[in-house]
Design a protein around this motif. Structure first.
Motif, PDB file in Angstrom:
ATOM      1  N   GLN A  18       0.833  -1.197   0.000  1.00 61.09           N
ATOM      2  CA  GLN A  18       0.000   0.000   0.000  1.00 61.09           C
ATOM      3  C   GLN A  18       0.869   1.249   0.000  1.00 61.09           C
ATOM      4  O   GLN A  18       2.004   1.228   0.471  1.00 61.09           O
ATOM      5  N   TYR A  34      -3.807   3.577  -0.617  1.00 60.21           N
ATOM      6  CA  TYR A  34      -4.231   2.917  -1.848  1.00 60.21           C
ATOM      7  C   TYR A  34      -3.575   1.550  -1.904  1.00 60.21           C
ATOM      8  O   TYR A  34      -2.356   1.427  -1.755  1.00 60.21           O
ATOM      9  N   LEU A  41      -9.231   2.160  -2.607  1.00 59.80           N
ATOM     10  CA  LEU A  41      -8.838   3.430  -2.013  1.00 59.80           C
ATOM     11  C   LEU A  41      -9.519   3.573  -0.659  1.00 59.80           C
ATOM     12  O   LEU A  41     -10.741   3.403  -0.545  1.00 59.80           O
ATOM     13  N   VAL A 186      -9.822   3.059  -9.488  1.00 62.37           N
ATOM     14  CA  VAL A 186     -10.275   2.781  -8.123  1.00 62.37           C
ATOM     15  C   VAL A 186     -11.375   1.730  -8.217  1.00 62.37           C
ATOM     16  O   VAL A 186     -12.467   1.999  -8.720  1.00 62.37           O
TER      17      VAL A 186
END
Length: 799
Positions: A18, A34, A41, A186
């Protein structure tokens, strides 16, 4: 402990990690991160986070373990992040500061500025973000309204952290293995509040053995070594999940103890339903389908990166299908049979399952998942697009005509030639694949007279004849036209799935959570665990508690712990000699409270507790050579963190404080902490302190003693004068000197005397022997002032 069912399955893909962005200002923290594997997200609301400990920030970093950290805040906050990244605290911060995240160096820590200009720029970047489920072709005003309904953009720290994160990802996509075009993809958006979690630091998690390998090696050079091997721990005990996704979700649940009564009661009720008679058979279909539910976000990421790979499409459909079948199975259990459980929550999705059925129908209608699997290429089914079908039919007829013509030409060589087929190879054209039987050289020589060899392999030769060359000139672009046509359909299919991915992810995550709770239920059944009762008031009432890990190895004597109900004394002082069970008792109290906050049953006969907002401990004292931390310094820092960050809803555990300093200093520090806690009155946290200082209670001011509960362990003395603990807790305190009664101490003293005599009665020799003896006594709960003892020895020698 039992093997996990999924250990024989193949791993999908290693987690890429991440990227996290942190903004701290005036005692508040906001964070966004993220997930590079799942393309999810996460954004956190602003939360209180006091300096200098920054407990909320450190708890979040421990849970996420980011690959890169973007940070903004004062220097004292940034230097704590340097320490977290294993960088020197006094490192020059200038080398990590950047003016633009588009020019950011790929460092573990990147410092970005905050300003009004950057605030407006970050807000603009966030409003341009394509969120999952967002309707297409929105005007600017409608887009802004939609985004603001999803994200807390009125909090400027959230805007800074999220905007900086999006800038960094976009500027460094190639380094982060994202190759996803111009936009940041996303797959799902999660907004949550840090206040719903129960913070626990690394030391506490390690002391309670939530995960093995949590503690750091003192030299630092073994940092992160063997982290993939899970040893004796809570995670190893409760991870009976049927899928790897369930195991991954179990780590998340254990890393995030919560204080949300509705979620916890849903988990408790699910376990209770599982333990009810005649319910285990109803779960067999669910268990079968759970085994095939994987990480849909990671598979979708692979589809976005490699849409041509048909294996990704196979796996995607398999996960969606099995997730849907879990929904159907939970529906059959019914909300009436198992109300207020996770089964009922999962079954609610079936009422709005049209999008799942729609996804399965579209995949069946569009993707040819049978014919082209061996070729590993995405292929569109016949009957979907008329123009594409005509092109494919023409392609098939061309290949058939080539194959028929060649078979007629090679009739004379039928005994030496096996399979004959036609293929289209990009940049080569139509070719004839020939598999030989017997001697290849003679047959190949005859074929070379009428055919042109274009390629060969161990299995076959590839040729072209005049007919192939003619077809290449006439239909050479046909194959590329088909692939381009299918590629356009594939991209539309990816866009279709992207719009529906959040709902599918919700189903998959519920399946993973159900997998975890069923694991809790299995452990509860095997170990006779009991359901805890959650109360609105501050209390922790444990009846017949056991240490859940210790009980696996030997029979335990159960003990109670009561604080906050019938016992209004919130500070419990436990004094007893070493090896009597003090540390195990502290940990079993903490583990009982912890397990209740992750939704598991607990190893007690009955438990009543009010939800905690944090668990702090001073149990383990990890010394660090490379961090220049002595035992006493670490002791004091841990205790300081506990005293600073604890609230009236905290659970505090302090075990054997003061081993690294003198007797008087340790007693004074511990007594002052007890006095501070008692003076908080009703706001005093639930506190359990163990010590071998038998007279610590006498140092506490008399006016504070009424607020302290005194406990000890029952001990018996054998005929040989050796002391043995029964591990049974009782009211009272330890006042006797047990140092010479502990089993083995007499033999030890005789050995010391013998060695001193053999080595000569010189002062240096006696100092060494006495130092060794005092260390041994210290380990067994008896503290003696070394200097006073040496003064007596010197006086004796002078005589």
């Amino acid at each position: 402990m039992a093997n996990r069912p999924h250990e024989t399955q193949n791993s999908l893909e290693e987690n890429l990690g991440q990227v996290m962005s942190l903004c701290w200002e005036k005692g508040k923290i906001a964070a966004s991160y993220y997930d590079l594997s799942s393309l999810e997200l996460f954004t956190c609301h602003e939360a209180l986070d006091h300096s200098p400990e920054f407990a909320m920030t450190m708890n979040l970093l421990r849970q996420v373990k980011p690959l890169h950290i973007l940070a903004s805040g004062p220097n004292y906050f940034l230097r704590e992040l340097l320490v977290y990244c294993h960088l020197p605290r006094d490192e020059d911060l200038g080398r990590y500061k950047v003016k633009s995240l588009r020019m950011a160096a790929l460092l573990p820590l990147i410092i970005f500025p905050q300003s009004e200009k950057s605030l407006s720029a970050n807000r603009r970047i966030i409003l341009e973000l394509n969120l999952p489920g967002m309707p297409g072709q929105l005007v600017a005003a409608d887009r802004a309204a939609y985004v603001e309904s999803m994200l807390p953009l009125h909090q400027h720290l959230v805007v800074h952290s999220l905007g900086a994160l999006l800038q960094y990802i976009h500027a460094n996509k190639s380094h982060l293995f994202l190759g996803l075009g111009s936009d940041v993809v996303v797959s799902d958006l999660k907004v949550y509040k840090l206040q719903t979690e129960v913070p626990m630091d690394d030391v506490t998690m390690g002391s309670l053995q939530i995960f093995s390998g949590t503690n750091h090696h003192p030299s630092g050079y073994k940092e992160g070594e063997n982290q993939s091997v899970e040893g004796f721990s809570i995670f190893r005990l409760v991870d009976r999940c049927f899928s790897r996704l369930g195991s991954k979700s179990m780590k998340m649940i254990l890393s995030h103890p919560i204080r949300e009564p509705e979620k916890l009661n849903s988990r408790y009720n699910t376990i209770s339903w599982y333990l009810s008679a005649k319910n285990s058979d109803k779960l067999q279909p669910i268990k079968k389908y759970l085994k095939n539910v994987g990480d849909i976000s990671q598979v979708f990421r692979n589809i976005v990166l490699q849409p041509e790979n048909i294996k990704n499409w196979h796996l995607f459909k398999k996960i969606v299908y099995n997730g849907y079948m879990v929904l159907k199975s939970c529906q059959e259990i019914g909300t009436t049979a198992a109300p207020n459980t996770l089964f009922a929550e999962v079954a609610e999705f079936i009422e709005d399952d049209n999008y799942i059925l729609q996804v399965l129908h579209v995949l069946d209608r569009v993707v040819d998942l049978d014919e082209e699997l061996s070729h590993s290429k995405f292929s569109v089914k016949m009957g979907l697009d008329v123009d594409l079908d005509e092109k494919k039919k023409l392609m098939i007829s061309i290949q058939n005509s080539i194959q028929e013509g060649v078979q007629n030409e090679l009739k004379e060589l039928s005994s030496c030639v096996g399979d004959i087929s036609s293929y289209y190879i990009p940049e080569v054209g139509y070719v004839i694949k020939v598999v030989f039987y017997g001697e290849q050289s003679l047959v190949a020589e005859q074929l070379n007279q009428n055919f042109t060899l274009v390629s060969r392999s161990d299995e076959a030769h590839y040729y072209q004849n005049n007919h192939c060359k003619e077809l290449n000139e006439k239909y050479g672009k046909l194959y590329s036209e088909i692939r381009e046509h299918e590629s356009r359909i594939c991209q539309r299919l990816v866009s279709f799935l992207k719009e529906r991915l959040p709902g599918i992810q919700g189903v998959v995550k519920l399946c993973a959570q159900l997998d975890c709770i069923l694991s809790f239920a299995q452990v509860a059944d095997e170990m006779s665990l009991r359901k805890p009762e959650i109360l609105p008031k501050k209390t922790l009432n444990i009846q017949q508690g056991r240490h859940i890990l210790w009980a696996l190895r030997q029979r335990m004597v159960p003990n109670d712990f009561i604080s906050g109900e019938s016992n209004r004394k919130l500070v419990t002082l436990l004094s007893a000699p070493n090896s009597s069970g003090k540390s195990v008792y502290l940990k079993q109290v903490a583990l009982t409270a912890y397990l209740a906050h992750v939704g598991s049953f607990v190893p007690t006969s009955a438990t009543r507790l009010g939800l905690l907002d944090s668990i702090y401990s001073r149990i383990n004292c990890p010394e660090s050579v490379y961090g220049n931390n002595s035992s006493f310094l670490t002791d004091v820092r841990q205790l300081g963190k506990v005293m600073t960050n604890s609230s009236d809803r905290s659970l505090i555990l302090i075990d054997e404080f003061g081993k690294g300093t003198s007797l008087l200093e340790a007693q004074a520090l511990l007594a002052s902490c007890i006095e501070n806690l008692v003076k908080r009155g009703e706001k005093c946290p639930i506190t359990l302190i163990s010590t071998h200082y038998a007279d610590i209670y006498d140092i506490v001011p008399d006016k504070d003693k009424d607020a302290i509960s005194i406990k000890t362990f029952e001990n018996i003395t054998t005929k040989n004068g050796e002391m043995i603990s029964t591990f049974q807790l009782k009211e009272g305190r330890t006042v006797r000197n047990y140092a010479t009664k502990i089993a083995g101490v007499k033999q030890f003293m005789e050995e010391i005397n013998k060695r001193c005599t053999d080595g000569g009665n010189n002062l240096a020799n006696i100092k060494v022997r006495l130092a060794v003896f005092m260390i041994w006594l210290r380990l067994h709960g008896q503290i003696i002032d070394y200097q006073k003892l040496m003064d007596r020895v010197c006086v004796h020698l002078l005589r």
